[in-house]
Design a protein around this motif. Structure first.
Motif, PDB file in Angstrom:
ATOM      1  N   ARG A  21       0.683  -1.258   0.057  1.00  0.00           N
ATOM      2  CA  ARG A  21       0.043   0.079  -0.119  1.00  0.00           C
ATOM      3  C   ARG A  21       0.805   1.410   0.038  1.00  0.00           C
ATOM      4  N   ALA A  22       1.970   1.256   0.887  1.00  0.00           N
ATOM      5  CA  ALA A  22       2.758   2.473   0.958  1.00  0.00           C
ATOM      6  C   ALA A  22       3.688   2.813  -0.627  1.00  0.00           C
ATOM      7  N   LEU A  23       3.749   1.496  -1.229  1.00  0.00           N
ATOM      8  CA  LEU A  23       4.636   1.655  -2.469  1.00  0.00           C
ATOM      9  C   LEU A  23       3.676   1.906  -3.740  1.00  0.00           C
ATOM     10  N   ALA A  24       2.396   1.755  -3.550  1.00  0.00           N
ATOM     11  CA  ALA A  24       1.472   1.830  -4.591  1.00  0.00           C
ATOM     12  C   ALA A  24       1.637   2.935  -5.369  1.00  0.00           C
ATOM     13  N   PRO A  25       1.702   4.257  -4.673  1.00  0.00           N
ATOM     14  CA  PRO A  25       1.478   5.627  -5.498  1.00  0.00           C
ATOM     15  C   PRO A  25       3.033   6.153  -5.949  1.00  0.00           C
ATOM     16  N   ARG A  26       4.161   5.078  -5.750  1.00  0.00           N
ATOM     17  CA  ARG A  26       5.571   5.285  -6.106  1.00  0.00           C
ATOM     18  C   ARG A  26       6.091   6.482  -5.353  1.00  0.00           C
ATOM     19  N   PRO A  27       5.956   6.507  -4.302  1.00  0.00           N
ATOM     20  CA  PRO A  27       6.549   7.626  -3.463  1.00  0.00           C
ATOM     21  C   PRO A  27       8.196   7.686  -3.727  1.00  0.00           C
ATOM     22  N   ARG A  28       8.820   8.806  -3.678  1.00  0.00           N
ATOM     23  CA  ARG A  28      10.186   9.129  -3.881  1.00  0.00           C
ATOM     24  C   ARG A  28      10.792   8.683  -2.729  1.00  0.00           C
ATOM     25  N   ILE A  29      10.296   8.868  -1.635  1.00  0.00           N
ATOM     26  CA  ILE A  29      10.954   8.563  -0.301  1.00  0.00           C
ATOM     27  C   ILE A  29       9.820   7.695   0.804  1.00  0.00           C
ATOM     28  N   MET A  30      10.473   6.656   1.416  1.00  0.00           N
ATOM     29  CA  MET A  30       9.741   5.785   2.383  1.00  0.00           C
ATOM     30  C   MET A  30      10.193   5.940   3.484  1.00  0.00           C
ATOM     31  N   LEU A  31       9.330   6.328   4.625  1.00  0.00           N
ATOM     32  CA  LEU A  31       9.783   6.638   6.031  1.00  0.00           C
ATOM     33  C   LEU A  31       9.130   5.334   6.869  1.00  0.00           C
ATOM     34  N   MET A  32      10.112   4.662   7.634  1.00  0.00           N
ATOM     35  CA  MET A  32       9.594   3.449   8.054  1.00  0.00           C
ATOM     36  C   MET A  32       9.909   3.576   9.625  1.00  0.00           C
ATOM     37  N   ASP A  33       9.058   3.431  10.659  1.00  0.00           N
ATOM     38  CA  ASP A  33       9.088   3.574  12.072  1.00  0.00           C
ATOM     39  C   ASP A  33       8.953   2.324  12.831  1.00  0.00           C
ATOM     40  N   GLU A  34       9.969   1.716  13.059  1.00  0.00           N
ATOM     41  CA  GLU A  34      10.098   0.113  13.818  1.00  0.00           C
ATOM     42  C   GLU A  34       8.935  -0.600  13.097  1.00  0.00           C
ATOM     43  N   PRO A  35       9.187  -0.714  11.841  1.00  0.00           N
ATOM     44  CA  PRO A  35       8.107  -1.547  11.056  1.00  0.00           C
ATOM     45  C   PRO A  35       8.132  -2.946  11.398  1.00  0.00           C
ATOM     46  N   PHE A  36       9.047  -3.666  11.854  1.00  0.00           N
ATOM     47  CA  PHE A  36       9.195  -5.101  11.955  1.00  0.00           C
ATOM     48  C   PHE A  36       9.447  -5.449  13.272  1.00  0.00           C
ATOM     49  N   SER A  37       8.927  -4.541  14.360  1.00  0.00           N
ATOM     50  CA  SER A  37       9.257  -4.844  15.692  1.00  0.00           C
ATOM     51  C   SER A  37       8.166  -5.752  16.396  1.00  0.00           C
ATOM     52  N   GLY A  38       6.962  -5.619  15.809  1.00  0.00           N
ATOM     53  CA  GLY A  38       5.777  -6.677  16.223  1.00  0.00           C
ATOM     54  C   GLY A  38       5.672  -7.926  15.354  1.00  0.00           C
ATOM     55  N   LEU A  39       6.870  -8.256  14.765  1.00  0.00           N
ATOM     56  CA  LEU A  39       6.776  -9.674  13.895  1.00  0.00           C
ATOM     57  C   LEU A  39       7.440 -10.615  14.792  1.00  0.00           C
ATOM     58  N   ASP A  40       6.951 -11.770  14.531  1.00  0.00           N
ATOM     59  CA  ASP A  40       7.884 -13.046  15.354  1.00  0.00           C
ATOM     60  C   ASP A  40       9.020 -13.272  14.675  1.00  0.00           C
ATOM     61  N   ASN A  41       9.991 -13.528  15.676  1.00  0.00           N
ATOM     62  CA  ASN A  41      11.635 -13.469  15.199  1.00  0.00           C
ATOM     63  C   ASN A  41      11.872 -14.222  14.165  1.00  0.00           C
ATOM     64  N   ARG A  42      11.088 -15.353  13.965  1.00  0.00           N
ATOM     65  CA  ARG A  42      11.374 -16.290  12.851  1.00  0.00           C
ATOM     66  C   ARG A  42      10.936 -15.708  11.431  1.00  0.00           C
ATOM     67  N   LEU A  43      10.064 -15.024  11.582  1.00  0.00           N
ATOM     68  CA  LEU A  43       9.385 -14.070  10.270  1.00  0.00           C
ATOM     69  C   LEU A  43      10.296 -12.727  10.124  1.00  0.00           C
ATOM     70  N   ARG A  44      11.140 -12.483  11.076  1.00  0.00           N
ATOM     71  CA  ARG A  44      11.395 -10.949  10.778  1.00  0.00           C
ATOM     72  C   ARG A  44      12.786 -10.878   9.787  1.00  0.00           C
ATOM     73  N   ASP A  45      13.549 -11.749   9.952  1.00  0.00           N
ATOM     74  CA  ASP A  45      14.656 -11.539   8.831  1.00  0.00           C
ATOM     75  C   ASP A  45      14.205 -11.831   7.308  1.00  0.00           C
ATOM     76  N   GLY A  46      13.255 -12.729   7.219  1.00  0.00           N
ATOM     77  CA  GLY A  46      13.003 -12.925   5.868  1.00  0.00           C
ATOM     78  C   GLY A  46      12.133 -11.705   5.246  1.00  0.00           C
TER      79      GLY A  46
END
Length: 360
Positions: free
Chosen positions: A150-175
């Motif tokens: 959804r964030a990429l859909a409008p083709r933004p020039r800049i992407m801002l990501m604030d702790e985007p992976f902290s809620g994921l299970d450790n087994r999924l996070r790296d992938g």
């Protein structure tokens, strides 16, 4: 111009209730590059991101995209006019919309064009066939990928990501991190990632800006930040450290491991010599007679094993040093669990030690 940065953050300061929470912060990010704002909670990382997004307004400094001013002391474009994508820890998917509707939300154009873009992105995040599903039917990792699409859909020039992976299970996070990074680079997006996890910063970033108390204390490539820390706290942020102390005399410091050079520090200066556990060399073979060190290893020092434990991929051994009773930690990339009370000789890689003036 080809060398113009996609994002230019130029000496921004943001103030709340009369206190500077971000002060004189500057960095640039090029297309396809990832800049990580790294630091402990409350250091100003997220506020910096919000200023770039236009959610907060700085009191001084400027934010530019492709040379165009997004905000300064006179100009302040609203978030929706900046061409900036946002991904936060809370994926904030619309629960009443399908996956496809979430990805296409806000896209302009005819229905066929929007459907093509949505289909393309769902394929790229490996969610082809999920368009009709509701968000609650997805796993956390799948929801993260929908938020990315959804964030990429409008083709933004800049992407801002604030702790985007902290809620994921450790087994999924790296992938998920690796997939996200690959997709953003393929899109040529300039990325600013906020995290408090050094491992995540080292894994994802082309450049790291280490923040503390609202300012950037060090900035550079991950290798340089790790191997040439600006101070003791910067070294400690990335890993466990050992610290031995001494006073400078004639540009030298006497320690259990011999004399260390301390150029630039006047005589009488109290200094701290910092080194990581993996750079401590243990003598396994000489039964207390001491190792035969190379010149870069310096002088051997005897320590008594205080504790040893296996950490899964390495062993951590703590020694109480004969020289001053201080504790030195060493890591060994294997199972090595000597009994407490065992004497062993240690050396330290001189080229892996950092000398800092002791802060009062």
């Amino acid at each position: 111009m080809a060398d113009k940065p996609r994002l230019d953050v130029d000496r921004i300061t943001c103030r709340f209730d009369g206190r500077d929470v971000v002060r004189d912060v500057s960095f640039t990010v090029r297309a396809g590059e990832v800049m990580c704002l790294l630091g402990p909670s409350g250091c100003g990382k997220s506020t910096t991101l919000r200023v770039i997004a236009g959610i907060e307004r700085q009191v001084s400094g400027a934010v530019r995209a492709d040379g165009i001013t997004l905000s300064d002391e006179q100009v302040h474009l609203p978030p929706e006019a900046r061409g900036v994508g946002l991904i936060f820890q809370d994926f904030a998917l619309f629960p009443h919309l399908s996956v496809a509707q979430n990805v296409g939300f806000g896209l302009k154009g005819n229905k066929a064009e929007i459907a093509r873009r949505v289909h393309e992105l769902l394929e790229r995040v490996d969610l082809a066939g999920y368009g009709d599903k509701a968000p609650h039917m997805l796993s956390g990792g799948e929801q993260q990928r929908v938020a990315l699409a959804r964030a990429l859909a409008p083709r933004p020039r800049i992407m801002l990501m604030d702790e985007p992976f902290s809620g994921l299970d450790n087994r999924l996070r790296d992938g998920i991190r690796d997939e996200t990074l690959q997709l953003l680079k393929e899109e040529g997006t300039a990325v600013v990632l906020v995290t408090h996890e050094p491992e995540e910063a080292m894994r994802m970033a082309d450049q790291i800006a280490l923040m503390r108390d609202g300012v950037i204390v060090q900035k550079g490539a991950p290798y340089n930040i790790y191997n040439a820390p600006a101070d003791k706290a910067a070294a400690a942020f990335f890993s466990d450290i050992n610290v031995i102390r001494g006073a400078v005399q004639g540009a030298l410091v006497d320690t259990a491991f011999g004399q260390f050079l301390a150029p630039g520090h006047p005589d009488g200066t109290e200094v701290e010599i910092v080194f990581r556990p993996q750079h401590v060399k243990i003598d396994f073979d000489r039964g207390g007679r001491g190792p035969n060190p190379t010149p870069q290893d310096g002088t051997p020092a005897r320590g008594i094993v205080a504790r040893a434990r296996f950490m899964g991929h390495e062993s951590l051994v703590e020694f109480r040093m004969d020289f001053d009773g201080g504790i030195v930690k060493a890591t060994v990339p294997a199972v090595f669990l000597p009994k407490p009370g065992t004497p062993l000789w240690l050396t330290v890689r001189r080229d892996r030690c950092f000398v800092f003036a002791k802060k009062r």
